[in-house]
Every structure is written in C-alpha cells, then in structure tokens.
Design a protein around this motif. Structure first.
Motif, PDB file in Angstrom:
ATOM      1  N   THR A 154      -9.327  -4.660   2.513  1.00 53.64           N
ATOM      2  CA  THR A 154      -9.461  -5.167   1.151  1.00 53.64           C
ATOM      3  C   THR A 154      -8.199  -5.909   0.729  1.00 53.64           C
ATOM      4  O   THR A 154      -8.257  -7.010   0.165  1.00 53.64           O
ATOM      5  CB  THR A 154      -9.721  -4.001   0.177  1.00 53.64           C
ATOM      6  OG1 THR A 154     -10.929  -3.331   0.545  1.00 53.64           O
ATOM      7  CG2 THR A 154      -9.835  -4.508  -1.250  1.00 53.64           C
ATOM      8  N   ARG A 155      -7.058  -5.302   1.014  1.00 57.05           N
ATOM      9  CA  ARG A 155      -5.791  -5.932   0.653  1.00 57.05           C
ATOM     10  C   ARG A 155      -5.576  -7.219   1.446  1.00 57.05           C
ATOM     11  O   ARG A 155      -5.051  -8.203   0.922  1.00 57.05           O
ATOM     12  CB  ARG A 155      -4.650  -4.957   0.928  1.00 57.05           C
ATOM     13  CG  ARG A 155      -3.365  -5.290   0.194  1.00 57.05           C
ATOM     14  CD  ARG A 155      -3.551  -5.136  -1.290  1.00 57.05           C
ATOM     15  NE  ARG A 155      -2.274  -5.143  -1.977  1.00 57.05           N
ATOM     16  CZ  ARG A 155      -2.142  -5.347  -3.263  1.00 57.05           C
ATOM     17  NH1 ARG A 155      -3.223  -5.573  -4.000  1.00 57.05           N
ATOM     18  NH2 ARG A 155      -0.960  -5.325  -3.834  1.00 57.05           N
ATOM     19  N   LEU A 176       0.848  -1.190   0.000  1.00 54.45           N
ATOM     20  CA  LEU A 176       0.000   0.000   0.000  1.00 54.45           C
ATOM     21  C   LEU A 176       0.885   1.242   0.000  1.00 54.45           C
ATOM     22  O   LEU A 176       2.031   1.203   0.456  1.00 54.45           O
ATOM     23  CB  LEU A 176      -0.904   0.016   1.235  1.00 54.45           C
ATOM     24  CG  LEU A 176      -1.919  -1.118   1.361  1.00 54.45           C
ATOM     25  CD1 LEU A 176      -2.651  -1.010   2.690  1.00 54.45           C
ATOM     26  CD2 LEU A 176      -2.909  -1.090   0.218  1.00 54.45           C
ATOM     27  N   THR A 224     -10.667   5.383   5.149  1.00 56.80           N
ATOM     28  CA  THR A 224     -10.312   4.885   3.809  1.00 56.80           C
ATOM     29  C   THR A 224      -9.072   4.005   3.884  1.00 56.80           C
ATOM     30  O   THR A 224      -8.965   2.989   3.181  1.00 56.80           O
ATOM     31  CB  THR A 224     -10.058   6.056   2.849  1.00 56.80           C
ATOM     32  OG1 THR A 224      -8.949   6.839   3.326  1.00 56.80           O
ATOM     33  CG2 THR A 224     -11.272   6.955   2.753  1.00 56.80           C
ATOM     34  N   TYR A 225      -8.136   4.387   4.738  1.00 56.14           N
ATOM     35  CA  TYR A 225      -6.904   3.612   4.915  1.00 56.14           C
ATOM     36  C   TYR A 225      -7.218   2.248   5.531  1.00 56.14           C
ATOM     37  O   TYR A 225      -6.686   1.209   5.086  1.00 56.14           O
ATOM     38  CB  TYR A 225      -5.961   4.410   5.803  1.00 56.14           C
ATOM     39  CG  TYR A 225      -4.613   3.794   6.060  1.00 56.14           C
ATOM     40  CD1 TYR A 225      -3.774   3.401   5.018  1.00 56.14           C
ATOM     41  CD2 TYR A 225      -4.153   3.624   7.363  1.00 56.14           C
ATOM     42  CE1 TYR A 225      -2.527   2.860   5.268  1.00 56.14           C
ATOM     43  CE2 TYR A 225      -2.908   3.084   7.620  1.00 56.14           C
ATOM     44  CZ  TYR A 225      -2.095   2.709   6.572  1.00 56.14           C
ATOM     45  OH  TYR A 225      -0.856   2.172   6.827  1.00 56.14           O
ATOM     46  N   ARG A 278     -10.022   0.645   5.350  1.00 53.49           N
ATOM     47  CA  ARG A 278     -10.719  -0.177   4.347  1.00 53.49           C
ATOM     48  C   ARG A 278      -9.723  -0.748   3.336  1.00 53.49           C
ATOM     49  O   ARG A 278      -9.865  -1.896   2.898  1.00 53.49           O
ATOM     50  CB  ARG A 278     -11.794   0.648   3.636  1.00 53.49           C
ATOM     51  CG  ARG A 278     -13.028   0.916   4.477  1.00 53.49           C
ATOM     52  CD  ARG A 278     -14.214   1.319   3.607  1.00 53.49           C
ATOM     53  NE  ARG A 278     -13.936   2.499   2.817  1.00 53.49           N
ATOM     54  CZ  ARG A 278     -14.118   3.749   3.239  1.00 53.49           C
ATOM     55  NH1 ARG A 278     -14.571   3.958   4.477  1.00 53.49           N
ATOM     56  NH2 ARG A 278     -13.856   4.778   2.468  1.00 53.49           N
ATOM     57  N   GLU A 279      -8.760   0.057   2.949  1.00 61.54           N
ATOM     58  CA  GLU A 279      -7.734  -0.439   2.028  1.00 61.54           C
ATOM     59  C   GLU A 279      -7.012  -1.637   2.628  1.00 61.54           C
ATOM     60  O   GLU A 279      -6.730  -2.619   1.932  1.00 61.54           O
ATOM     61  CB  GLU A 279      -6.719   0.669   1.724  1.00 61.54           C
ATOM     62  CG  GLU A 279      -7.156   1.668   0.673  1.00 61.54           C
ATOM     63  CD  GLU A 279      -6.038   2.645   0.343  1.00 61.54           C
ATOM     64  OE1 GLU A 279      -4.892   2.195   0.147  1.00 61.54           O
ATOM     65  OE2 GLU A 279      -6.294   3.853   0.303  1.00 61.54           O
TER      66      GLU A 279
END
Length: 636
Positions: free
Chosen positions: A323-324, A31, A316-317, A319-320
């Motif tokens: 997801t990752r 990321l 948002t971080y 969630r990233e």
C-alpha cells in the motif's frame, strides 16, 4: 514431533533474517518498525527461543492491580518469593522460579529476550524502580524439571513500562494463570491483554480470587462468562479462592476447583455442579499433571498461526508495504508528470571556439612533411598577421575571451532555470500528495535556494569549459575518423594538397579581404583549405552567410561532404549543450533533490524486490508446513 519442531525452527529463523533485511529496505517508507509489532515480538520471544527439542513450560501468573497475583504466585510455588501487602504492592519487575540446574542447560537470556536477568535476593526485588526491564530469577528444588513459573507486573498499570513488561512475559509464556476479581474481570486493559492471549492460543487457568463465599457462588460464573465472551478466552481449569487475608499471608489460602463452560449470553446463569465445601486443590499438583508436550505444541502452533495469519501476522506487514509503495508510485508519477524546467535558451558556444578546437585536433593528426610545412606556414602567418591584430586592437576596445562571455550567458540561464525549478517544486508540493508535500517542504525550506545557488556558482566557476569542449571535439572527431576512414583519408590527402598550395592561397585570401566573418576570418588566413570547409560549415550552422571564396572551396573540393560536415558541426553544439544541461541536472539532484528520486524509485520497486519475495515465500512455506501438521494431528 522433534523433527517437526526442528523444521519449524529453521523456517522461523530464516523468516526472521529475511524480515530484518526487509526492514532495512523499508526505512524510507515511514512504516513502524518490526519491534513495534506483536507478531514480530512473538517470533522473537516465543518461536525462535522455544522451537527446540527441549520441551519446557513457561507458566505466568497474570492479572490486574491489587488482585492478589503475588499471593497466588507464592501459593503456587509454596514460597514467599514476592512481597504481599493489603495495599497494592506495585510489582514492577517479573520474578521467575526455575528448576534446579535449569540455567546450566538453557539460556535464560534467550528465553526471556528483552530482560536483564538478575539473581533473586529478596521479596522486595520486584518492587524496585528501574527504567531497565529486569527479571529476577531463582532456582527451586521443588519445581518439576521442565517448569518455569513467573509472577508479573500489573497488566492494567498506570505505568506503561509495567504492562509492557507483562506483555513480554505473555508473549513467551505457554500457560497463563489468570487472576480475576469482581472489580477487574471487565476492565478494558485486562480484556485487551487476554484478547491477544486468546489469539496466540495460550493455555489459560483461571483463578477467581477474593470471592465472598458462599454468596458469590452465584455471581462469579456470570462475571467469568462476560470475561470469556469479551476476550475469546476458554479456560482449561477454573478455581475460586475466598477473600481471606490471613490465609493469604500465611500461604494457607484454599483453591476450589469449579467446572465452567462459557455460554453465548453474557447474562445467562452458568450452573456449577461443585459445592464450595469440596476439598481445596494444590495448584502446583494441577500444573504438574498437565500434558507438557501437548500444551507446548498447542502454544507453539498458536504462535505460528498468529505469525502467518492474514489479519494479525506478517501478511499485514507485506500489505502495508504494498500500500505504501503504491502511494510512493503516485508521488513518483506526480513528480515525473510535472517537468521541473524547460530550457529553450541555453546559449551556444561561439563558432570560432569550436572551429579552433577542430583545428587543434586536426593539427594533432598531421604527420611527416605535411605537419612540418603547415607548422612552418602557421608560424609565418601568425607573424604576418600581428600588425593587423595590433592596428585592430587600437581601433576597438579589447574583446573578452569568447568562453568567458559564454560562461556568463550560461550562468544567467542557470539562474533562470533554478527559479523555474523552485516554482515548479513548490506547485507540486501543494497538489495534495502527503508524501511529496512533507519531503519537498523539507527540501525547499529555510535558506535552501540561497545555499544551492552559492554551491552551483562555485562549481560553475571552477569548471574548465574550454577543456570540456576540446575533449568533446577530440572524441567526436576520433569517432568521425573511425566511422568514415575513406572520407578521412580523402580529407587528409586534401590537406596535403593544401600544404603545397598554401603560400599562394594564404596570401591571396588575405589580400582579397577574405576575413569578412569576424575572428574566424583572421584564423582562416593561417590555415588550410580543409579548415576553410569546417569554417564555412560553422557559418551555416550559426546562420551566417558563407563567403564566396569559402563556397568555392567547398564546391570545388568537397561538395559531396558539406552536408555531412554541417551535420557534424551542429552535433558539436548539441552534444556540448546536452553535457552542460546534464551537469545542471546532476547538480540540482545532488544539492537540492538529494536522495528523493532514489527513495521514490526504491519504494516503488520494493514489492518486487528479492528480499520482499523471500519474506513472502517464507510465510507460504510456514503455512504449508502448518497445514501438513494439522493433517497429521487429525489422522492421529
């Protein structure tokens, strides 16, 4: 409000520390880092330095190329601090005027993080070409004690470093003096800059510069309305300034206040009630009359809301990361579902070697006269048998040590297994999972296989397999001794009986030709009856038929224990094979897969980790405090 700011200060610092710890854990997720994220820069450059009891305003003059920012800045502070020219002056570094003695009570490096603070010496300072982010500062006796004013680089510059510096100033600023012109109000880079400013709830004072008056009185409202509609900016004050070069260079440029209210339409005319003949305003006086405390709270709240907002901030971080992490979970499952190798033909250690290891352990257990008798007859037996061994060596080629042959067989299986592992990993890398594809191609590229085999062969050659087997036998037999003390005592008594009858048994077995099972036969002659039982069990485990004398020994002395002994013998084979395959698995992991399994596991587990939950809880607490602050403001 002071206690509220202090509480937010503690929360944001705690959040920052948790985020930095989380970033260290997310390195393997590929990321982008925290420093590349707008919300983290706001946390670092706005919230951490400015959430304190000391209320001061950071006012920045911002805008595009060649629109008169430096002119406005010089007029604002009534000093010629920035170079001005009919051509674009190319301001490359910010210039900041600070109140007298301000730097003695405040840390300018902390307020303007990411800049190297340099005392101002001349108007040409901000024009210097330098890769470092410089900020030239100068004390001013005319500024209010809690007001800092900056001139900034162009926000639409072709040089990326220029607008990067302008963004850093925007992030830490409270008030943006926005300079627009007919040529720049609808520029894409300018609008993007101010969209971020609107999200951060900055206070905006707009100056429409270089107007052709009175003709542009009809048009500037349309231009400004388009700008507001495109960016979300709502100016607190609006001023217009004429296109007068001489007045601009002599600090005599007039600024006329205008009333302005954006409309929903970009083309609908906006009426202004103020005539251009009104007396010009003093911009610094306007700034000085601002409600500093309210503006500071507004911009800090705007930054905090931006920080915790679902679509712009820390969520948002998080969630990233989730997801990752799920992508890594898919990769991990794909790798685990495709077994790397099946080893069905791992060689078995020769039974004779296991029997010899058991005998060595048993000999170490003898005590007193039994040990002396066995030792005596073992010596005699070895002497009696040496002619037989000598004659046998003349008739047949010298045999290689059993464990040497086993080592060759094992290495052959290792080679076959490595080939299957590479074939399987290559197949997995082509199954479409990008995470695995990139990592496996790196692992399998170049001379990877050759290097792995070279390393494994060296390790395999250095292994003392005999010592490993003896260690296993010792451990298993010690467990057997502790597990079945009564059975162990019975066998020990039987061993003593064997010692008494040893001469007749040894000779008799030898002369009737008991040595019919290869090397184990010659060993049997020089050992006791209980070791004959172990030998027979070994023959059963190896698939060979037991000799008549051996079966007699078992049935007549230990018929209740033969099944147990056979199971133990099979266990010797199984456990040793397990340990050898574990060696291969660990070697493949260390030298081929390396950290890939750990990376996948830690990435999968990250959303449940302590540091992830700490960041999540910090955000929730900030949201809670912001909600309570809004309730207080509503009541007051």
């Amino acid at each position: 409000m002071s206690s509220t700011l202090h509480e937010f200060s503690n929360l944001t610092q705690q959040l920052r520390d948790n985020l930095i710890a989380l970033e260290r854990e997310t390195n393997r997720l590929d990321l982008s880092g925290l420093n590349d994220r707008e919300w983290f820069e706001i946390l670092q450059r706005k919230l951490i330095p400015q959430l304190s009891d000391h209320v001061y305003l950071v006012v920045a003059v911002v805008g595009g190329t060649n629109i008169g920012k430096s002119v406005i800045f010089n007029h604002l502070v009534n000093q010629q601090n920035s170079a001005i020219s009919p051509l674009a002056s190319q301001t490359r570094h910010p210039v900041c005027l600070v109140p007298k003695n301000f730097e003695q009570n405040h840390n300018l490096d902390k307020i303007f993080q990411g800049f190297e603070m340099i005392p101002w010496s001349s108007p040409e300072d901000p024009l210097k070409v330098d890769k470092q982010h410089l900020l030239f500062w100068k004390s001013s006796e005319t500024l209010a004690s809690n007001l800092l004013v900056l001139d900034t680089p162009d926000i639409d510059s072709d040089a990326e470093v220029n607008w990067e510096r302008a963004e850093r100033i925007r992030q830490c600023a409270d008030v943006l003096v926005t300079v627009l012109t007919q040529q720049k109000y609808n520029d894409a880079a300018v609008k993007q800059f101010f969209r971020e400013a609107a999200r951060e709830d900055k206070v905006v004072i707009t100056i429409f510069n270089q107007c052709e008056l009175p003709d542009d009185e009809v048009y500037w409202p349309l231009w400004l309305n388009t700008f507001c509609h495109e960016t979300g900016v709502r100016p607190e004050f609006v001023f217009i300034a004429p296109n007068d070069r001489q007045a601009a260079t002599s600090l005599q440029l007039p600024f006329y206040a205008r009333s302005f209210e954006p409309t929903n339409s970009q083309t609908e005319p906006v009426n202004t009630n103020t005539a251009p003949s009104d007396a010009p305003c003093d911009l610094m006086e306007v700034l000085s009359q601002l409600h500093f405390g309210e503006i500071k709270v507004q911009t800090l709240k705007g930054a905090l809301n931006y920080l915790v907002e679902q679509d712009t901030g820390v969520p948002t971080y998080l969630r990233e990361i989730k997801t990752r992490s799920n992508e890594f979970r898919s990769a991990s499952e794909l790798l685990s579902e495709n077994e790397l190798a099946e080893i069905e033909n791992w060689p078995a250690v020769p039974n004779a070697v296991i029997i010899d290891a058991v005998r060595k352990w048993w000999q170490s257990q003898r005590e007193g006269w039994s040990a002396q008798v066995h030792g005596f007859y073992n010596t005699i037996g070895s002497g009696v048998l040496w002619p037989l061994r000598y004659i046998k060596s003349l008739r047949t080629e010298e045999k290689r040590p059993p464990m040497e042959l086993y080592r060759e067989q094992e290495w052959s299986v290792v080679l076959q297994t490595i080939e299957r592992i590479y074939d399987r990993l290559t197949l997995v890398s082509e199954l479409g999972n990008e995470l695995l594809t990139n990592r496996l191609k790196t692992l399998l590229s170049g001379t990877s296989r050759e290097q792995l085999l070279k390393t494994l062969h060296q390790e395999h050659s250095d292994l003392d397999l005999t010592a490993q087997l003896q260690e296993l036998i010792n451990s298993e037999m010690a467990f057997f001794k502790n597990e079945s003390p009564q059975y162990y005592t019975f066998l020990k008594q039987l061993d003593r009986v064997g010692a008494v009858a040893r001469p007749a048994l040894s000779v008799g077995l030898f002369f009737v030709g008991f040595g019919a099972v290869g090397d184990a036969g010659t060993q049997l002659v020089t050992n006791t009856m209980i070791q004959s039982v172990v030998n027979v069990a070994g023959d059963v485990a190896g698939g060979a038929a037991a000799t008549t004398v051996g079966e007699t020994a078992v049935s007549s002395t230990a018929s209740t224990g033969i099944g147990y002994l056979e199971a133990k013998f099979r266990r010797f084979h199984a456990v040793f094979a397990q340990r050898r395959t574990e060696w291969l698995a660990n070697a493949v992991r260390e030298h081929l897969l390396k950290t890939l399994p750990e990376e996948l596991k830690s990435a999968v587990d990250l959303p449940e980790s302590e540091v992830y939950l700490a960041v999540q809880n910090s955000v929730l607490e900030l949201k809670k405090q912001l909600g309570q602050l809004s309730v207080i403001e509503t009541r007051t």
